[in-house]
Design an enzyme around this catalytic site. Structure first.
Site, PDB file in Angstrom:
ATOM      1  N   GLU A 253       1.479   2.665   1.920  1.00 35.13           N
ATOM      2  CA  GLU A 253       0.251   1.891   2.138  1.00 35.13           C
ATOM      3  C   GLU A 253       0.472   0.383   2.166  1.00 35.13           C
ATOM      4  OE1 GLU A 253      -2.408   3.449  -0.759  1.00 35.13           O
ATOM      5  OE2 GLU A 253      -2.528   5.369   0.298  1.00 35.13           O
TER       6      GLU A 253
ATOM      7  N   ASP B  87      -2.041  -4.272  -3.452  1.00 31.07           N
ATOM      8  CA  ASP B  87      -2.931  -3.191  -3.037  1.00 31.07           C
ATOM      9  C   ASP B  87      -3.507  -2.507  -4.269  1.00 31.07           C
ATOM     10  OD1 ASP B  87      -2.438  -0.233  -0.913  1.00 31.07           O
ATOM     11  OD2 ASP B  87      -4.141  -0.931  -2.090  1.00 31.07           O
TER      12      ASP B  87
ATOM     13  N   LYS C  65      -6.909  12.869  -4.767  1.00 30.63           N
ATOM     14  CA  LYS C  65      -5.611  12.296  -4.430  1.00 30.63           C
ATOM     15  C   LYS C  65      -4.796  12.023  -5.689  1.00 30.63           C
ATOM     16  CE  LYS C  65      -3.690   8.345  -2.042  1.00 30.63           C
ATOM     17  NZ  LYS C  65      -4.019   7.208  -1.218  1.00 30.63           N
TER      18      LYS C  65
ATOM     19  N   ASP D 261      -5.695   6.558   7.010  1.00 27.90           N
ATOM     20  CA  ASP D 261      -5.585   6.046   5.639  1.00 27.90           C
ATOM     21  C   ASP D 261      -6.272   7.056   4.737  1.00 27.90           C
ATOM     22  OD1 ASP D 261      -7.240   3.293   3.887  1.00 27.90           O
ATOM     23  OD2 ASP D 261      -5.741   4.737   3.220  1.00 27.90           O
TER      24      ASP D 261
END
Lengths: 569, 645
Positions: A147, A170, A70, A6
């Protein structure tokens, strides 16, 4: 052995599927979560620090540390650490290399393949950058997993027998993904996947910082607004306050700046009032996901919350109001994605226990070409986006559409390939272009077929054919970066050659970095106390006895905990 | 897809969703998307179509809502009786793709939008089909089936309805009642709507979706009363976001209505080009008004445009126009009629003529004489006007409506070479009375032909009406022809005159069609070739003029060729613009002077460089310059792609 990674904005985790279950891999400090941070320790001869130590150094040495890269994956943004420039994918590669090392240490065998998660809403460039990061780290990226799908796997692996429909919410550090999934007969099917690439826990931090500034007066430190150290300190204080507000009705934000200590108390109600706009933004992707999957909130059995930011009571309350029920507590929000990635890794490895599980995913954005439309007064309007693969189509998918020429005697037809939802092509993301020659004829007589094939890893192939002449052109939206193979190898070698501190030193480095941060944050007596404790610890370290060092480290950490509150990531 | 979807799934044709799913899941274990993408796509396509065949899923539990009877689309509106009852439109329910039952046949025919070859497996159309087809259903209602995993009760179930929801329902009722009450002002309506949109109950996604559908339906149903509500609703629900996909236009009609209203507001403004037409279409037609309609120049065209726009792009505005006015205008526009200018001419001109005649003849200005003269003049003018109307306008209309579409190409264009050939023939055939008469007899219908079939050059952007422009552009040719009277023997000149006149008239009347054909039907290579050919002919003619000036026949032929070249070169010349146009223009203006100077300088034999030759050469210069200016070198430029098939 294939591992599941992850790769989050704030934290990373690694899991493997072993002995019929998922095991999360602890890092060298014994934690299951590793912060996504890279720092350069110039004093120690340009060694790199990755993980908690780097995270701690964000506030003390902000110009030598990089976090939250990211958010810039796929973009050309360069971060300078010390003497060297890094692309976001290279920073991610460093983190991935560290995770790889941790996994190898834990499993006792070399690890060469991985499943890496990406937000469902990552576009083509971002996905390719993630893949490159994996390869730069020496991992063969078996699969890029979305994800929310990973979280759904983590949740649904226990529910494979029943028929359920659920929604995965999420809210991570920087991105927000919503997925509607359905499980039946061992099939995990993604019905719809939407999200917002620019909404996350960090935005709530920004709100708290604004509240803090308001409370201290508008002119407070207005000159230093751009100072990285101040921003990081504010961010840490905001993060701390945010977590405190999870349990308490009010929290204090305290920041030390220019040898002065500033405090402000923020109540949960104020925070909720300020967050109303952000919470409304949370609703939009949910509405779109439900609309695209043609379901109502009543049809969902569970709402699964993933991501650290969903621990906030404001968010949980908003989710409850959105769906009319309380969200599920079945999965750990921080670990769910890694667990799901590990399950997918196990699926890839064809583990016998998982043979009965099949996963189908969807493409979260529309893919199409730019066309012209003829309006009703016979005028030609260009720049219109015509989707060929609509969003939330199950992948792998292959769709074909026909188009005609627009001008008499047109010799060449050019297709610009876009990804996005807007009806205006220019608001979407351009992926590439294809040209095909056509025979001359009056307008509208020559038709051209365009076929899009989108495979399970997000690779788009475009096939353009003119039926009349049989001319055919193909384009694979390839990765230009990786295509320069020589450069790629060189970069990988360079990254591998960068010096890191030995693994055994990680814990010590982390402790020292934290001590340094506390030293800078405190004033007066507290500061002196921290300084003394740090000096003691460093003396013990010089003695080179590992067990002594460990004991001293524990003592130092306990001291810091007592002064600062518990550490978290 | 040659294999039936049921064979792919491995079951018998069924409508049970559970069975279809089980079959799909079983097959999915074997055809994994990772290992077998093509097989998976076939399976998935079969699965989706089978589900579509099975129909939408049943709702297993009724929704507990605090609302009055569960009509989410506002059927319990308090509304005036004469409004048409809206067909029951459900909220955004799953619009599953419905298709005919598959009994082993191959794919249905490709749709208009999503074209695919008939034998390719595994494609589904990328949007819900517009046409909904269901195999006939038995009228028995199936019992409500509970799914195995029932909607789990929330952890602390709310026993009474949520107060926010109750408040929202109350606000909805308020809005409906306010709409039904004619005394409510738009500001009050907007207030209620804003209170509604600020309700915290809208945080629930179901309430949000439901309210969105309800509001879109309400606004659409109760136009124009709900017009003030459009802006806040569109802003709140982002209906004008412009996203692709058929699933995202709940509010498309509302946005269309908003755009209609904007258009109408702009059309009402004094400066708008549509204002007179809008005014005409929103007034009930009365006698004097109708007369005014008939005699206002330009109104016809504007009304026609406005009606076209409303019909095709903005059907919602049809209700704002006065139906009687629309009816009258449609009838008016569809008949052959006298234009406003013609009416003025018919009324006024005879009076002028009558006065003129009275002056000329010196007759007493008695009323009877004036009246008689007026009537005679009126009759003459009316005869001309009616001749134009029924001799030209009506046949044109018939041609356009009935014959134009299927006519072969020669009907459209053959008059042009025929006229040129006629002029050449008139030059070649030795002059005699019968020949002249025959040629005249052929020339008349040849000139009438483009009047019916072709269009004059009516391009916009010029200040003068096309008649004036055309007349002006042929002045040079007219001058040449008059000058050539001195270079040619009289009978020959007379014989050629009518064909030349017919040629000029024909090309004036048909220039637009030729121009369109030049641009669109000929490829670049053909265009280049014809320009080169024309230039060659021009050079030949120039040579002929200079060399063959002795022979009358050759002179006549040369004159005819000049006329022909000039007529033909008008088409490429019409395309010139900007710098090239100006260059040609100035060349034409100054070359006359140039030639004159050349003549004066060299002082050659006057017969050699007679008026015919000089003016002929002058015109040929213009032709050559045009050929050069209109020449497009071959180019290669990528072009854009157009609409779906």
């Amino acid at each position: 052995m294939i591992i599941g990674i992850d790769l989050g904005t704030t934290n990373c985790a690694v899991g493997v599927w072993r002995d019929g279950k998922v095991e999360l891999v602890p890092n060298s400090l014994g934690h299951l979560l590793t912060p996504s941070a890279v720092s350069l320790d110039e004093k120690a001869d340009g060694h790199l620090l990755v993980g908690l130590a780097a995270r701690e150094r964000q506030s003390t040495h902000p110009d030598q540390t990089a976090t939250a890269f990211k958010r810039y994956m796929g973009a050309e943004r360069i971060t300078r650490l010390g003497k060297r420039d890094f692309l976001p994918e290279e920073l991610s590669a460093l983190v991935l290399a560290r995770l790889k090392a941790d996994a190898e240490a834990y499993l006792g065998e070399p690890v060469t393949e991985a499943v890496i998660t990406v937000p469902a809403y990552f576009n083509d460039k971002q996905r390719k950058a993630t893949r490159r990061a994996g390869e730069l780290a020496g991992l063969k990226v078996e699969r890029l997993l979305n994800e929310p799908t990973a979280a759904a796997l983590a949740y649904g692996i226990h529910e494979l027998e029943d028929e359920t429909r659920f929604l995965v919410f999420d809210l991570g550090g920087g991105t927000f993904d919503v997925s509607v999934l359905e499980i039946f007969e061992g099939v995990v099917e993604v019905r719809a996947s939407t999200g917002d690439n620019r909404l996350g826990g960090e935005d709530f931090n920004e709100l708290l910082i604004e509240l803090f500034r308001e409370k201290l007066g508008k002119d407070w430190a207005v000159k230093d607004k751009q100072d990285a150290t101040l921003r990081e300190r504010l961010r840490v204080a905001a993060e701390r306050a945010r977590r405190a507000l999870t349990d308490q009705a009010a929290a204090t934000m305290a920041v030390t700046w220019r040898d002065q200590s500033f405090e402000a108390e923020i109540s949960a109600d104020e925070f909720e009032a300020k967050a109303a706009g952000l919470l409304a933004r949370l609703r939009e992707p949910v509405l779109r996901a439900l609309r695209d999957s043609q379901l109502r909130a009543d049809d969902l059995k569970e709402i699964v919350l993933v991501g650290g930011a969903t621990r906030m009571p404001v968010v949980r309350r908003a989710v409850t109001r959105m769906f009319g029920r309380f969200p599920s507590n079945a999965v750990n929000p921080d670990e769910a994605v890694a667990i799901g990635a590990a399950i997918q890794a196990g699926l890839k490895a064809r583990d016998s226990a998982l043979r009965e599980v099949v996963l189908t995913d969807v493409c979260p954005y529309s893919l199409g070409v730019e066309t012209s439309e003829r309006g009703l007064n016979n005028e030609l309007r260009g720049g219109v986006f015509s989707p060929i693969i609509e969003r939330n189509t199950v992948i792998p998918a292959s769709r074909v559409r026909g188009f005609v020429t627009v001008r008499d005697g047109q010799r060449i037809v050019k297709f610009d390939i876009y990804q996005g939802e807007s009806r205006q092509a220019k608001d979407n993301i351009l992926l590439g272009a294809v040209e095909v020659p056509v025979p001359p004829a009056p307008a509208g007589e020559i038709s051209v077929d365009v076929r899009f094939t989108y495979d399970i890893n997000g690779l788009l192939e475009v096939d353009v054919q003119v039926p009349r002449t049989g001319e055919r052109r193909e384009l694979v939206i390839a990765d230009e970066e990786a295509a320069k193979a020589v450069d790629f190898e060189k970069r990988r070698a360079e990254l591998a050659a960068l010096k890191h501190h030995p693994r055994e030193d990680d814990a010590n480095k982390a402790a020292l970095a934290r001590a340094q941060r506390c030293f800078e944050n405190f004033l007066g007596d507290k500061r002196q106390y921290v300084g003394k404790a740090t000096a003691e610890f460093e003396t013990v370290l010089d003695g080179q006895d590992p067990r002594e060092a460990e004991r001293a480290r524990e003592a130092l950490l306990a001291t810091l905990d007592a002064l600062e509150g518990e550490t978290w990531l | 897809m040659n294999v039936s979807i049921w064979a792919t799934l491995g079951i018998e044709a069924t409508r049970e969703r559970a069975d279809i799913r089980r079959a799909y899941a079983a097959k999915l274990k074997v055809t994994n998307p990772e290992d077998d993408p093509a097989g998976f796509q076939t399976l998935r396509a079969a699965y989706e179509r089978a589900l579509a065949y099975a129909g939408p899923p049943e709702r297993s539990t009724p929704r507990p809502k605090a609302d009055p009877p569960p009509d989410e689309d506002g059927d319990n509106l308090v509304v005036e009786v004469e409004r048409p009852k809206l067909r029951r439109r459900s909220p955004p329910k799953p619009t599953e793709i419905e298709g005919p039952p598959d009994d082993g046949e191959s794919d249905p025919k490709p749709r208009t939008h999503d074209w695919r070859p008939a034998d390719e497996p595994g494609e589904t159309p990328s949007g819900p089909r517009r046409r909904e087809w269901r195999p006939p259903d038995p009228p028995v209602r199936r019992p409500i089936r509970r799914e195995r995993s029932h909607v789990a009760p929330p952890l602390s179930p709310p026993t009474e309805p949520d107060p926010a929801e109750v408040a929202l329902a109350a606000l909805r009722r308020d809005l409906i009642n306010a709409l039904g009450n004619p005394a409510t002002t738009p500001a009050e309506l907007r207030q209620i709507l804003e209170a509604l949109l600020a309700s915290p109950a809208l945080m629930s996604v179901d309430q949000h979706a439901q309210t969105e559908g309800w509001l879109a339906g309400l606004i659409g149903f109760s136009q124009p009363r709900t017009d003030p509500l459009i802006e806040p609703a569109v802003a709140f629900f982002h209906w004008d976001e412009g996203r692709v996909g058929p699933k995202s236009n709940v509010g498309a009609k509302v946005v269309a209505r908003r755009d209609d209203l904007k258009f109408r507001a702009s059309a009402r403004l004094a400066g708008s080009p549509f204002q007179p037409a809008f005014h005409a279409l929103t007034r009930r037609p009365r006698t004097w008004g109708l007369l005014a309609n008939r005699i206002t120049p330009g109104l016809d065209e504007k009304v026609r445009r406005l009606l076209g726009i409303v019909r095709t792009e903005r059907p919602g505005l049809m209700s704002t126009l006065e139906p009687q006015a629309v009816e009258w205008w449609e009838a008016h526009l569809s008949r052959p009629r006298l234009g406003p200018i013609a009416i003025w001419v018919v009324l006024v001109l005879p009076a002028l003529l009558a006065f003129n005649i009275g002056e000329q003849t010196g007759a007493a200005h008695s009323l009877t004489n004036l009246a008689v003269d007026y009537v005679l003049a009126l009759a003459a003018v009316a005869a001309l006007v009616l001749a134009r109307l029924y001799g030209i306008e009506w046949p044109r209309r018939i041609w356009r409506e009935r014959w134009a579409r299927d006519a072969p190409a020669w009907v459209w264009f053959a008059w042009a070479p025929a006229l040129v050939a006629l002029v050449l023939a008139a030059a070649a055939i030795p002059a005699s009375l019968p020949a002249s008469i025959i040629l005249a007899a052929i020339a008349a219908p040849l000139a009438y032909w483009p009047a019916i079939v072709a269009e004059p050059d009516r391009r916009k952007g010029t200040r003068y009406p096309w008649q004036v422009r055309s007349a002006f552009s042929f002045t040079y040719l007219a001058i040449f022809w008059l000058v050539s009277a001195f270079g040619l023997p009289n009978p020959v000149w007379l014989q050629m005159s009518l064909p030349v006149l017919a040629g000029m008239l024909g090309f004036v009347l048909g220039e637009g069609t030729l121009l369109a054909a030049w641009r669109q039907r000929l490829s670049a290579r053909l265009r280049r070739g014809s320009l080169v050919g024309l230039a060659t002919v021009a050079l030949l003619t120039a040579a002929l003029l200079l060399v063959g000036w002795r022979e009358p026949l050759l002179r006549a032929l040369a004159a005819a060729m000049v006329v022909g070249a000039v007529l033909v070169h008008k088409t490429p010349a019409g395309e010139l613009a900007g710098g090239r146009f100006r260059f040609r223009y100035y060349v034409m203006v100054f070359s006359w002077v140039g030639w004159f100077v050349a003549v004066a300088l060299f002082e050659p034999a006057p017969e050699k460089l007679s008026g015919l030759t000089v003016s002929g050469l002058w015109l040929l210069t213009g032709v050559l310059v045009t050929c050069w200016a209109a020449f497009e070198p071959p180019e290669r430029k990528p072009r854009r792609v157009a609409k779906p098939a």
